[in-house]
Design a protein around this motif. Structure first.
Motif, mmCIF file in Angstrom:
data_model
loop_
_atom_site.group_PDB
_atom_site.id
_atom_site.type_symbol
_atom_site.label_atom_id
_atom_site.label_comp_id
_atom_site.label_asym_id
_atom_site.label_seq_id
_atom_site.Cartn_x
_atom_site.Cartn_y
_atom_site.Cartn_z
ATOM 1 N N PHE A 206 -8.890 -13.449 7.109
ATOM 2 C CA PHE A 206 -7.960 -13.874 6.067
ATOM 3 C C PHE A 206 -7.680 -15.376 6.134
ATOM 4 C CE2 PHE A 206 -7.307 -9.392 5.434
ATOM 5 C CZ PHE A 206 -7.151 -9.345 4.068
ATOM 6 N N LEU A 207 -7.680 -15.922 7.357
ATOM 7 C CA LEU A 207 -7.520 -17.373 7.501
ATOM 8 C C LEU A 207 -8.690 -18.092 6.832
ATOM 9 C CD1 LEU A 207 -5.222 -18.759 8.967
ATOM 10 C CD2 LEU A 207 -6.742 -19.121 10.908
ATOM 11 N N ALA A 208 -9.891 -17.583 7.092
ATOM 12 C CA ALA A 208 -11.075 -18.201 6.498
ATOM 13 C C ALA A 208 -11.043 -18.060 4.977
ATOM 14 C CB ALA A 208 -12.347 -17.566 7.061
ATOM 15 N N LEU A 209 -10.574 -16.889 4.516
ATOM 16 C CA LEU A 209 -10.460 -16.677 3.072
ATOM 17 C C LEU A 209 -9.487 -17.679 2.474
ATOM 18 C CD1 LEU A 209 -11.202 -14.847 0.659
ATOM 19 C CD2 LEU A 209 -9.177 -13.498 1.194
ATOM 20 N N ALA A 210 -8.347 -17.887 3.169
ATOM 21 C CA ALA A 210 -7.352 -18.831 2.682
ATOM 22 C C ALA A 210 -7.951 -20.235 2.589
ATOM 23 C CB ALA A 210 -6.136 -18.827 3.604
ATOM 24 N N VAL A 211 -8.686 -20.617 3.631
ATOM 25 C CA VAL A 211 -9.300 -21.956 3.605
ATOM 26 C C VAL A 211 -10.287 -22.056 2.450
ATOM 27 C CG1 VAL A 211 -10.893 -23.482 4.830
ATOM 28 C CG2 VAL A 211 -8.982 -22.451 6.036
ATOM 29 N N SER A 212 -11.106 -21.002 2.269
ATOM 30 C CA SER A 212 -12.135 -21.091 1.231
ATOM 31 C C SER A 212 -11.507 -21.102 -0.157
ATOM 32 C CB SER A 212 -13.110 -19.925 1.366
ATOM 33 O OG SER A 212 -12.500 -18.733 0.929
ATOM 34 N N ARG A 213 -10.296 -20.518 -0.288
ATOM 35 C CA ARG A 213 -9.632 -20.467 -1.590
ATOM 36 C C ARG A 213 -8.748 -21.686 -1.828
ATOM 37 N NH1 ARG A 213 -11.718 -17.742 -5.569
ATOM 38 N NH2 ARG A 213 -12.432 -15.701 -4.912
ATOM 39 N N SER A 214 -8.520 -22.473 -0.770
ATOM 40 C CA SER A 214 -7.630 -23.628 -0.920
ATOM 41 C C SER A 214 -8.362 -24.750 -1.651
ATOM 42 C CB SER A 214 -7.185 -24.113 0.455
ATOM 43 O OG SER A 214 -8.308 -24.647 1.126
ATOM 44 N N LYS A 215 -7.628 -25.809 -1.912
ATOM 45 C CA LYS A 215 -8.243 -26.968 -2.562
ATOM 46 C C LYS A 215 -9.357 -27.523 -1.664
ATOM 47 C CE LYS A 215 -7.280 -31.477 -4.428
ATOM 48 N NZ LYS A 215 -6.623 -32.695 -3.996
ATOM 49 N N THR A 216 -9.073 -27.554 -0.366
ATOM 50 C CA THR A 216 -10.096 -28.016 0.577
ATOM 51 C C THR A 216 -11.370 -27.207 0.421
ATOM 52 O OG1 THR A 216 -8.322 -28.559 2.102
ATOM 53 C CG2 THR A 216 -10.551 -28.454 3.002
ATOM 54 N N GLY A 217 -11.200 -25.895 0.276
ATOM 55 C CA GLY A 217 -12.363 -25.032 0.121
ATOM 56 C C GLY A 217 -13.159 -25.368 -1.127
ATOM 57 N N LEU A 218 -12.426 -25.648 -2.210
ATOM 58 C CA LEU A 218 -13.116 -26.012 -3.456
ATOM 59 C C LEU A 218 -13.884 -27.313 -3.297
ATOM 60 C CD1 LEU A 218 -10.602 -25.150 -6.295
ATOM 61 C CD2 LEU A 218 -12.747 -24.042 -5.702
ATOM 62 N N ILE A 219 -13.230 -28.293 -2.640
ATOM 63 C CA ILE A 219 -13.905 -29.580 -2.450
ATOM 64 C C ILE A 219 -15.151 -29.389 -1.592
ATOM 65 C CG2 ILE A 219 -13.667 -31.861 -1.403
ATOM 66 C CD1 ILE A 219 -10.704 -31.706 -2.231
ATOM 67 N N LEU A 220 -15.042 -28.524 -0.582
ATOM 68 C CA LEU A 220 -16.199 -28.282 0.276
ATOM 69 C C LEU A 220 -17.352 -27.681 -0.521
ATOM 70 C CD1 LEU A 220 -14.479 -27.013 3.497
ATOM 71 C CD2 LEU A 220 -15.921 -29.024 3.273
ATOM 72 N N GLN A 221 -17.026 -26.749 -1.419
ATOM 73 C CA GLN A 221 -18.103 -26.161 -2.224
ATOM 74 C C GLN A 221 -18.716 -27.208 -3.145
ATOM 75 O OE1 GLN A 221 -17.065 -22.238 -3.929
ATOM 76 N NE2 GLN A 221 -15.362 -22.284 -2.500
ATOM 77 N N ALA A 222 -17.857 -28.111 -3.630
ATOM 78 C CA ALA A 222 -18.382 -29.193 -4.462
ATOM 79 C C ALA A 222 -19.301 -30.090 -3.643
ATOM 80 C CB ALA A 222 -17.233 -29.996 -5.050
ATOM 81 N N VAL A 223 -18.905 -30.356 -2.397
ATOM 82 C CA VAL A 223 -19.736 -31.175 -1.507
ATOM 83 C C VAL A 223 -21.089 -30.507 -1.313
ATOM 84 C CG1 VAL A 223 -20.013 -31.953 0.867
ATOM 85 C CG2 VAL A 223 -17.834 -32.277 -0.294
ATOM 86 N N ARG A 224 -21.052 -29.191 -1.134
ATOM 87 C CA ARG A 224 -22.295 -28.453 -0.932
ATOM 88 C C ARG A 224 -23.229 -28.629 -2.129
ATOM 89 N NH1 ARG A 224 -21.129 -22.534 -1.682
ATOM 90 N NH2 ARG A 224 -21.228 -23.241 -3.826
ATOM 91 N N ASP A 225 -22.658 -28.556 -3.342
ATOM 92 C CA ASP A 225 -23.505 -28.592 -4.527
ATOM 93 C C ASP A 225 -23.893 -29.999 -4.939
ATOM 94 O OD1 ASP A 225 -23.486 -25.882 -4.616
ATOM 95 O OD2 ASP A 225 -21.771 -25.755 -5.962
#
Lengths: 375, 289
Positions: A206-225
């Protein structure tokens, strides 16, 4: 959006509940020990899914931080053993065999449980942060980063094997005390240890889910793409990547500590190439862009492997089959089982919205930012 | 004086092995951009071919070299067709696919040839030792050094002076434009992969009398080889030569003062630090975007 999020939380909750209920139906202590091990591998898969699936950092050395955590716990438990072969002041047995006369300074603080528990999480995280700062600060990405993580693991492994008098060398640290906390004794072959692992897994998930759903998580996915674009927007890409790299290392460290409790030893094979490769395979099979998918991938693959390991011949062939399966998945199913389920779900328009995820390295400017499906 | 010469020779022997193993990887990576993590397994296969030809058919190592090159190159050719060519647009996935192939190769060898250590005899003509400036060195190690340099020259010559090499350089600079000028880049990639694999097989065969042969032997080589390539600069064959010389001598020197393990660890740490500040490598004039 919110409907999708709550559906995802529900799904994750059901999976965790199922995991927590296992000891109600299984009483065999040996089986519980085995299942606890699979769950720990599941935690490792979550860690890799965060850095690889969400941030595009392929960590070929995920086992490094796992091993460091495992050794931290082993050092603590070793100092708790009833001395059998020990020298003065309860010196660990392998040090006596190596003619070490007093406890090395690096072992000293491991008499304290809070220190050991913190170290098992923070040392891997700091190690990863340093390595991440090195790589991402120098804008090293993709294959280079992958190989550096691999090289770092080889270095740590070599040092641990070489420094036999401090680490037990090839044999690792064996003959450990049982972990005790808050009045509970965690026997490796008991439901209590299983619950300890299952609860840690739930919290992690759930912690990992929270991180992936946070703004940080979104930015990370953007970095990936599209790393360059994110950089042009003014985000400190290196900082975000270092964060997720260290966070994933902390999870792996926690998993390592639990693994020592479950296995009752620590060994240099815990940070070897084969385990690291296995982690990558689990995550690829389960689906790198789905935390719960990666976790279930690990449990499934190690579970099948465990069932087959009764026979030596089966196990040997199994490695071959795994290698082949892995190549096929990389070629044809880059998103693993989770991706296949999502594709299935997309056939039913209610279950998952259109315009789902694209493959990580594909340039798909038209697609929406990937937010993952229900998985 | 003796000490200096023999230390240099030790380092050169390490360098020649590094060069042999890294050369194939450098060609494949330089031209196609594929990191071949199964490279170590090609090396291992070469060593097993040498062992098989020697123990089953009684071939001497020198006689079997050409056969080994062709066998492993053919395998590389097949792997390129079956797997690699689908992944040129997904560089991270090539790492995974080749890693998986490596695992399979290792396991197949373990299942067929067994997991125990195997030994290959040195060619009798080269089993003596030679005096150089007061220091002695094994003739075979000098032979390996000569072959490594010869292969390097050959590869460099192909790359620099043949029309095929010209095409390769064009593809390296821009695959799309090279293709539109009528260069068959798919075929060039396939040949490159096969050639790189063949060289790796040759490396394995040449190393086999110096080390024991086992299914796991490839794993260490692939990391070492990759470090050589990265340090030398991805686009630069001369860089690969220079960095294997530097790495070999450095490891030899550190190993003299401490031990092999510490030498390896220190060298890897140093390389990681160098990559941080010079990602294009030490000897590369420029780097592909």
């Amino acid at each position: 959006m919110s409907g999708k999020v709550s559906r995802q939380i529900l799904l994750y909750g059901i999976v965790c509940l199922a995991i927590l209920l296992v000891p109600v139906f299984v009483e065999d202590a040996f089986l519980l020990n085995k299942y606890a091990r699979y769950l720990i591998f599941g935690m490792l898969a979550i860690a890799l899914s965060l850095s690889w699936g969400y941030a595009g950092i392929l960590n070929l050395g995920q086992a490094t931080t796992f091993g460091i955590g495992s050794y931290c716990m082993a050092m603590f438990l070793k100092l708790k053993t009833v001395p059998i072969h020990t020298g003065s002041d309860g010196l660990p047995d392998f040090m006596v065999w190596n003619n070490v006369t007093e406890l090395p300074w690096i072992w000293m603080p491991f008499h304290s449980m809070p220190f050991a528990l913190l170290a098992g999480i923070l040392v891997p995280a700091l190690f990863a942060a340093l390595l991440g700062w090195f790589m991402f600060g120098g804008r090293i990405a993709g294959v280079y980063a992958a190989i550096i993580t691999l090289a770092a693991m080889v270095v740590v492994n070599l040092i641990i094997i070489d420094q036999q008098s401090y680490t037990g060398g090839f044999n690792g640290i064996t003959d450990l005390a049982q972990f005790e906390m808050a009045g509970f004794t965690f026997d490796a072959y008991s439901a209590s240890t299983y619950y300890l692992v299952a609860i840690c897994l739930t919290v992690t998930l759930f912690l990992a889910l929270a991180v992936s759903r946070s703004k940080t998580g979104l930015i990370l996915q953007a970095v990936r793409d599209q790393e360059e674009r994110v950089r042009f927007f003014g985000y400190d890409v290196a900082l975000y990547k270092t964060f997720v790299f260290a966070f994933s290392a902390a999870i792996a460290g926690l998993a390592g500590m639990l693994y020592t409790i479950v296995m009752e030893f620590a060994s240099p094979t815990f940070l070897g190439v084969p385990l690291s490769l296995s982690i990558v395979i689990w995550v690829a099979v389960g689906g790198r862009q789905s935390l719960v998918g990666a976790m279930l991938g690990a449990v499934l693959v190690t579970g099948v492997q465990g069932a087959l390991s009764e026979s030596e011949a089966f196990l040997e062939t199994w490695t071959l089959v795994m290698g082949g399966l892995f190549v096929l998945i990389v070629l044809f199913m880059p998103k693993g089982m989770a991706g296949a389920f999502e594709a299935l779900a997309r056939r039913f328009p209610k279950a998952a919205p259109e315009g789902g995820a694209r493959h990580a390295t594909e340039q798909a400017p038209k697609s929406q930012p990937h937010l993952g499906g229900a998985l | 004086m003796d000490f200096v010469v023999s230390q240099i020779l030790t380092g050169l022997s390490l360098s020649s092995i590094l060069l042999l193993v890294a050369l194939g990887l450098a060609i494949i990576y330089g031209v196609t951009g594929v990191i071949n993590l199964a490279h170590g397994e090609f090396v291992m296969l070469g060593a097993y071919c040498a062992w098989l030809l020697q123990s089953q058919f009684g071939w001497s190592l020198l006689a079997s070299l050409a056969v080994i090159f062709l066998l492993v190159a053919a395998l590389g050719w097949l792997i390129e067709i079956a797997v690699i060519r689908h992944l040129y647009d997904r560089p991270l996935d090539t790492i995974l696919a080749t890693w998986g192939l490596g695992v399979m190769t290792q396991q197949i060898v373990r299942l067929t040839a067994g997991g125990e250590l195997r030994y290959v005899q040195m060619p009798p003509a080269l089993s003596g030792s030679v005096d150089i400036l007061g220091a002695t060195d094994s003739a075979y190690r000098l032979f390996v050094l000569a072959v490594a340099l010869g292969l390097f020259m050959l590869t460099w010559g192909i790359y620099r002076y043949t029309s095929f090499g010209l095409k390769l350089r064009a593809i390296t600079q821009n695959r799309a434009i090279a293709s539109s000028f009528g260069i068959n880049s798919a075929r060039a990639y396939r040949l490159t992969f096969a050639y790189g694999a063949g060289i790796a097989g040759l490396a394995g065969a040449l190393i086999s009398p110096l080390k024991s042969v086992s299914p796991e032997m490839g794993t260490t080589y692939v990391v070492d080889a990759f470090m050589v390539v990265v340090l030398g600069g991805v686009q630069s064959l001369v860089g690969t030569l220079a960095s294997s010389a530097v790495l070999g001598e450095t490891s030899g020197l550190i190993a003299y003062y401490s031990n092999d393990t510490i030498a390896k660890a220190l060298v890897l740490v140093a390389i990681v630090i160098i990559i941080r500040f010079r990602p294009q490598g030490l000897f590369a004039p420029r780097v592909r975007a």
